[in-house]
Design a protein around this motif. Sequence first.
Motif, PDB file in Angstrom:
ATOM      1  N   SER A  70       0.803  -1.362   0.058  1.00  0.00           N
ATOM      2  CA  SER A  70      -0.087  -0.025  -0.158  1.00  0.00           C
ATOM      3  C   SER A  70       0.729   1.196  -0.097  1.00  0.00           C
ATOM      4  O   SER A  70       1.865   1.353   0.700  1.00  0.00           O
ATOM      5  CB  SER A  70      -1.005   0.054   1.249  1.00  0.00           C
ATOM      6  N   LEU A  71       0.506   1.955  -1.149  1.00  0.00           N
ATOM      7  CA  LEU A  71       1.392   3.282  -1.143  1.00  0.00           C
ATOM      8  C   LEU A  71       0.438   4.524  -0.976  1.00  0.00           C
ATOM      9  O   LEU A  71      -0.718   4.394  -1.138  1.00  0.00           O
ATOM     10  CB  LEU A  71       2.079   3.347  -2.383  1.00  0.00           C
ATOM     11  N   CYS A 131       0.172  -5.471  -6.063  1.00  0.00           N
ATOM     12  CA  CYS A 131       0.706  -6.563  -5.517  1.00  0.00           C
ATOM     13  C   CYS A 131       1.455  -7.499  -6.484  1.00  0.00           C
ATOM     14  O   CYS A 131       1.835  -7.148  -7.358  1.00  0.00           O
ATOM     15  CB  CYS A 131      -0.894  -7.612  -5.086  1.00  0.00           C
ATOM     16  N   SER A 132       1.994  -8.623  -5.946  1.00  0.00           N
ATOM     17  CA  SER A 132       3.217  -9.285  -6.552  1.00  0.00           C
ATOM     18  C   SER A 132       2.307  -9.953  -8.045  1.00  0.00           C
ATOM     19  O   SER A 132       3.225 -10.369  -8.698  1.00  0.00           O
ATOM     20  CB  SER A 132       3.755 -10.332  -5.866  1.00  0.00           C
ATOM     21  N   GLU A 151       5.212  -6.136 -13.862  1.00  0.00           N
ATOM     22  CA  GLU A 151       6.488  -6.154 -13.220  1.00  0.00           C
ATOM     23  C   GLU A 151       6.875  -4.787 -13.054  1.00  0.00           C
ATOM     24  O   GLU A 151       7.867  -4.286 -12.225  1.00  0.00           O
ATOM     25  CB  GLU A 151       7.464  -6.815 -14.109  1.00  0.00           C
ATOM     26  N   HIS A 152       6.466  -3.828 -13.598  1.00  0.00           N
ATOM     27  CA  HIS A 152       7.107  -2.319 -13.484  1.00  0.00           C
ATOM     28  C   HIS A 152       5.976  -1.423 -12.598  1.00  0.00           C
ATOM     29  O   HIS A 152       5.992  -0.342 -12.341  1.00  0.00           O
ATOM     30  CB  HIS A 152       7.072  -1.453 -14.643  1.00  0.00           C
ATOM     31  N   ALA A 153       4.966  -2.073 -12.165  1.00  0.00           N
ATOM     32  CA  ALA A 153       3.854  -1.516 -11.302  1.00  0.00           C
ATOM     33  C   ALA A 153       4.444  -0.674 -10.255  1.00  0.00           C
ATOM     34  O   ALA A 153       4.391   0.523 -10.090  1.00  0.00           O
ATOM     35  CB  ALA A 153       2.765  -2.261 -10.628  1.00  0.00           C
TER      36      ALA A 153
END
Length: 190
Positions: A10-11, A149-150, A154-156
């Motif tokens: 969470s950001l 989330c994982s 890949e660049h999220a």
Amino acid sequence: MTNIPVTTWSLEQNSPADLLPAAAPDGDVRIVRAEVPSPEFSRFLYASVGGDIQWIDRLGWTYAQWREHLERPGVETWVAYDRGTPAGYVELEAQDDGVVEIVYFGLIPAFRGRRIGGHLLAYGAARAWDLAERRPGLGRTKRVWVHTCSKDGEHAMDNYLRRGFTLFDTKVEEEAETATPGPWPGAYPG
């Protein structure tokens, strides 16, 4: 059924000054708010963007559930178009106490890797910060947050950090492994 570990980050941003811009992508890329609630269009975006990364929580929603959600005050959908073709979207949702969540954000697979994502995320976050200007009765935005989330692209995470979001929580949970649904059966080879 096999379980897999999924990490959710969470950001947040706590000021409009936290938002860092992104370079505009090459070509004719425009971002437009979908002002008319359209369950068909929103479901198309959801399935097309999330089909290869296991977005499944809304796939079972009825037409009425989509409409009810889209008509809520403080819910907005901003769509990126590349030469008139939908390329991705950001969905915002106002919450209590001046908080706005970026509920969904992403690009249709064919449009990834073309610098549209950073531009769309920066634009969407800016619209989260000025949401009250378009929605009378909503208080001023004090915080914008998002989770990734994982299972996401890949660049999220790097994109969120480059736009000025900071990490405030990390969770790891076991989830049942599910097949990637795609926007429709058989859409993705492999």
